[in-house]
Design a protein around this motif. Structure first.
Motif, mmCIF file in Angstrom:
data_model
loop_
_atom_site.group_PDB
_atom_site.id
_atom_site.type_symbol
_atom_site.label_atom_id
_atom_site.label_comp_id
_atom_site.label_asym_id
_atom_site.label_seq_id
_atom_site.Cartn_x
_atom_site.Cartn_y
_atom_site.Cartn_z
ATOM 1 N N PRO A 10 37.375 73.051 63.072
ATOM 2 C CA PRO A 10 35.985 73.520 63.129
ATOM 3 C C PRO A 10 35.906 75.032 62.900
ATOM 4 O O PRO A 10 36.645 75.793 63.520
ATOM 5 N N GLN A 11 35.023 75.439 62.026
ATOM 6 C CA GLN A 11 34.881 76.860 61.695
ATOM 7 C C GLN A 11 33.932 77.589 62.646
ATOM 8 O O GLN A 11 33.898 78.804 62.671
ATOM 9 N N HIS A 12 33.157 76.835 63.429
ATOM 10 C CA HIS A 12 32.148 77.438 64.289
ATOM 11 C C HIS A 12 32.600 77.618 65.740
ATOM 12 O O HIS A 12 31.819 78.042 66.577
ATOM 13 N N ILE A 13 33.868 77.312 66.017
ATOM 14 C CA ILE A 13 34.409 77.491 67.364
ATOM 15 C C ILE A 13 35.799 78.116 67.292
ATOM 16 O O ILE A 13 36.450 78.066 66.246
ATOM 17 N N GLU A 14 36.216 78.708 68.420
ATOM 18 C CA GLU A 14 37.551 79.288 68.494
ATOM 19 C C GLU A 14 38.049 79.228 69.930
ATOM 20 O O GLU A 14 37.262 79.156 70.874
ATOM 21 N N VAL A 15 39.367 79.269 70.083
ATOM 22 C CA VAL A 15 39.992 79.332 71.405
ATOM 23 C C VAL A 15 40.374 80.772 71.665
ATOM 24 O O VAL A 15 40.965 81.424 70.810
ATOM 25 N N ARG A 16 40.002 81.256 72.873
ATOM 26 C CA ARG A 16 40.399 82.600 73.272
ATOM 27 C C ARG A 16 40.418 82.671 74.795
ATOM 28 O O ARG A 16 40.089 81.708 75.472
ATOM 29 N N GLU A 17 40.811 83.818 75.325
ATOM 30 C CA GLU A 17 40.883 83.994 76.779
ATOM 31 C C GLU A 17 39.510 83.796 77.414
ATOM 32 O O GLU A 17 38.500 84.234 76.878
ATOM 33 N N SER A 18 39.521 83.123 78.578
ATOM 34 C CA SER A 18 38.283 82.801 79.280
ATOM 35 C C SER A 18 38.271 83.427 80.662
ATOM 36 O O SER A 18 39.303 83.501 81.323
ATOM 37 N N GLY A 24 39.774 79.193 76.762
ATOM 38 C CA GLY A 24 38.590 78.348 76.640
ATOM 39 C C GLY A 24 38.144 78.285 75.199
ATOM 40 O O GLY A 24 38.692 78.964 74.326
ATOM 41 N N VAL A 25 37.138 77.466 74.946
ATOM 42 C CA VAL A 25 36.582 77.305 73.600
ATOM 43 C C VAL A 25 35.239 78.041 73.558
ATOM 44 O O VAL A 25 34.408 77.880 74.448
ATOM 45 N N PHE A 26 35.050 78.838 72.504
ATOM 46 C CA PHE A 26 33.860 79.666 72.368
ATOM 47 C C PHE A 26 33.166 79.394 71.039
ATOM 48 O O PHE A 26 33.820 79.102 70.029
ATOM 49 N N ALA A 27 31.851 79.523 71.050
ATOM 50 C CA ALA A 27 31.047 79.364 69.833
ATOM 51 C C ALA A 27 31.138 80.636 68.997
ATOM 52 O O ALA A 27 30.919 81.725 69.512
ATOM 53 N N LYS A 28 31.476 80.489 67.737
ATOM 54 C CA LYS A 28 31.487 81.636 66.813
ATOM 55 C C LYS A 28 30.113 81.832 66.176
ATOM 56 O O LYS A 28 29.813 82.906 65.675
ATOM 57 N N SER A 29 29.303 80.786 66.210
ATOM 58 C CA SER A 29 27.932 80.850 65.702
ATOM 59 C C SER A 29 27.079 79.949 66.590
ATOM 60 O O SER A 29 27.599 79.160 67.369
ATOM 61 N N LYS A 30 25.785 80.071 66.476
ATOM 62 C CA LYS A 30 24.859 79.286 67.295
ATOM 63 C C LYS A 30 25.044 77.795 67.016
ATOM 64 O O LYS A 30 25.144 77.378 65.858
ATOM 65 N N TYR A 104 29.710 67.213 71.988
ATOM 66 C CA TYR A 104 28.354 67.497 71.534
ATOM 67 C C TYR A 104 27.733 68.602 72.387
ATOM 68 O O TYR A 104 28.033 68.714 73.578
ATOM 69 N N ALA A 105 26.822 69.362 71.799
ATOM 70 C CA ALA A 105 26.081 70.375 72.546
ATOM 71 C C ALA A 105 25.026 69.677 73.406
ATOM 72 O O ALA A 105 24.184 68.939 72.882
ATOM 73 N N TYR A 106 25.073 69.905 74.698
ATOM 74 C CA TYR A 106 24.091 69.354 75.629
ATOM 75 C C TYR A 106 22.800 70.173 75.562
ATOM 76 O O TYR A 106 21.721 69.678 75.804
ATOM 77 N N ARG A 107 22.942 71.431 75.270
ATOM 78 C CA ARG A 107 21.821 72.344 75.021
ATOM 79 C C ARG A 107 22.288 73.348 73.967
ATOM 80 O O ARG A 107 23.463 73.405 73.641
ATOM 81 N N THR A 108 21.371 74.139 73.453
ATOM 82 C CA THR A 108 21.735 75.132 72.442
ATOM 83 C C THR A 108 22.718 76.130 73.042
ATOM 84 O O THR A 108 22.540 76.593 74.168
ATOM 85 N N ILE A 109 23.770 76.439 72.284
ATOM 86 C CA ILE A 109 24.828 77.354 72.720
ATOM 87 C C ILE A 109 24.824 78.549 71.775
ATOM 88 O O ILE A 109 24.958 78.391 70.562
ATOM 89 N N GLU A 110 24.657 79.711 72.343
ATOM 90 C CA GLU A 110 24.582 80.934 71.534
ATOM 91 C C GLU A 110 25.981 81.381 71.088
ATOM 92 O O GLU A 110 26.977 81.114 71.759
ATOM 93 N N ALA A 111 26.044 82.081 69.974
ATOM 94 C CA ALA A 111 27.299 82.644 69.466
ATOM 95 C C ALA A 111 27.925 83.532 70.540
ATOM 96 O O ALA A 111 27.225 84.295 71.200
ATOM 97 N N GLY A 112 29.223 83.404 70.733
ATOM 98 C CA GLY A 112 29.952 84.188 71.718
ATOM 99 C C GLY A 112 30.040 83.535 73.077
ATOM 100 O O GLY A 112 30.824 83.956 73.927
ATOM 101 N N SER A 113 29.254 82.489 73.328
ATOM 102 C CA SER A 113 29.258 81.809 74.624
ATOM 103 C C SER A 113 30.420 80.833 74.730
ATOM 104 O O SER A 113 30.808 80.200 73.739
ATOM 105 N N GLU A 114 30.936 80.699 75.941
ATOM 106 C CA GLU A 114 31.975 79.691 76.165
ATOM 107 C C GLU A 114 31.323 78.316 76.217
ATOM 108 O O GLU A 114 30.255 78.139 76.809
ATOM 109 N N ILE A 115 31.979 77.356 75.591
ATOM 110 C CA ILE A 115 31.520 75.969 75.597
ATOM 111 C C ILE A 115 32.248 75.265 76.728
ATOM 112 O O ILE A 115 33.479 75.285 76.787
ATOM 113 N N THR A 116 31.479 74.662 77.642
ATOM 114 C CA THR A 116 32.080 73.989 78.793
ATOM 115 C C THR A 116 31.650 72.532 78.823
ATOM 116 O O THR A 116 30.583 72.168 78.319
ATOM 117 N N ILE A 117 32.497 71.717 79.431
ATOM 118 C CA ILE A 117 32.184 70.318 79.672
ATOM 119 C C ILE A 117 32.346 70.060 81.162
ATOM 120 O O ILE A 117 33.002 70.828 81.861
#
Length: 137
Positions: A10-18, A24-30, A104-117
Motif C-alpha cells: 500500500p502506497q498510502h500507509i507506512e510503518v514507523r515508530e509509535s 505502528g501503521v500511519f496514514a501517508k495521505s487522507k 478498513y477505515a472506521y472513520r476518516t483518517i487524516e494524513a500523519g495519523s496512526e491507524i489503530t484497530i
C-alpha cells in the motif's frame, strides 16, 4: 530484488515508530471512512502451531479467530503492526476465501495519523485487552 514485483505494498500507509507501542501503521495521505486500507495475506495456524509461537518473537503478532477449524491467523504485510485502541479508527475482517485480512477505515483518517484497530474485533469495544508480560511467554 529478492521479492516478486507482483506484490503490491500500500502506497498510502507506512510503518514507523509509535507513541502507543513500538512501531505502528500511519496514514501517508487522507483515508476516507469505509475505504480499504490494506488487504494482507494470512496463513491460518492450528492450535499446536499457535502454541509454538509462545517461544518466538512472533507471539505478539498473531490474530485470534472465533472459528473452531481456524483459531489463529498470522498476517503478512503491515497488518501485524496496527496498534490497539479502544477508540480505534479502523477495523478488520477476515476473508477465508481470499486468505486475507482486510483493514478498513472506521472513520476518516487524516494524513500523519496512526491507524489503530481494536484487538477485540469491534472498533468501539471497551473490553479490556490482555497483553501478557515478557515473563509469561
Amino acid at each position: 530484488m529478492w521479492f516478486s514485483k507482483n506484490i503490491d505494498q500500500p502506497q498510502h500507509i507506512e510503518v514507523r515508530e509509535s507513541q502507543l507501542h513500538g512501531r505502528g501503521v500511519f496514514a501517508k495521505s487522507k483515508i476516507k471512512k469505509g475505504e480499504l486500507i490494506e488487504q494482507a495475506p494470512v496463513i491460518f495456524l492450528s492450535n499446536d502451531e499457535k502454541e509454538t509461537l509462545r517461544f518466538t518473537k512472533l507471539y505478539h503478532y498473531y490474530f485470534l479467530l472465533d472459528r473452531p477449524e481456524k483459531q489463529t491467523a498470522f498476517s503478512f504485510g503491515y497488518a501485524s503492526f496496527y496498534n490497539h485502541s479502544p477508540q480505534a479508527n479502523a477495523y478488520y475482517t477476515f476473508s477465508g476465501r481470499k486468505n486475507a485480512l482486510n483493514i478498513y477505515a472506521y472513520r476518516t483518517i487524516e494524513a500523519g495519523s496512526e491507524i489503530t484497530i481494536n484487538y477485540n474485533g469491534r472498533p468501539d469495544d471497551k473490553s479490556e485487552v490482555y497483553f501478557p508480560s515478557q515473563d509469561e511467554r
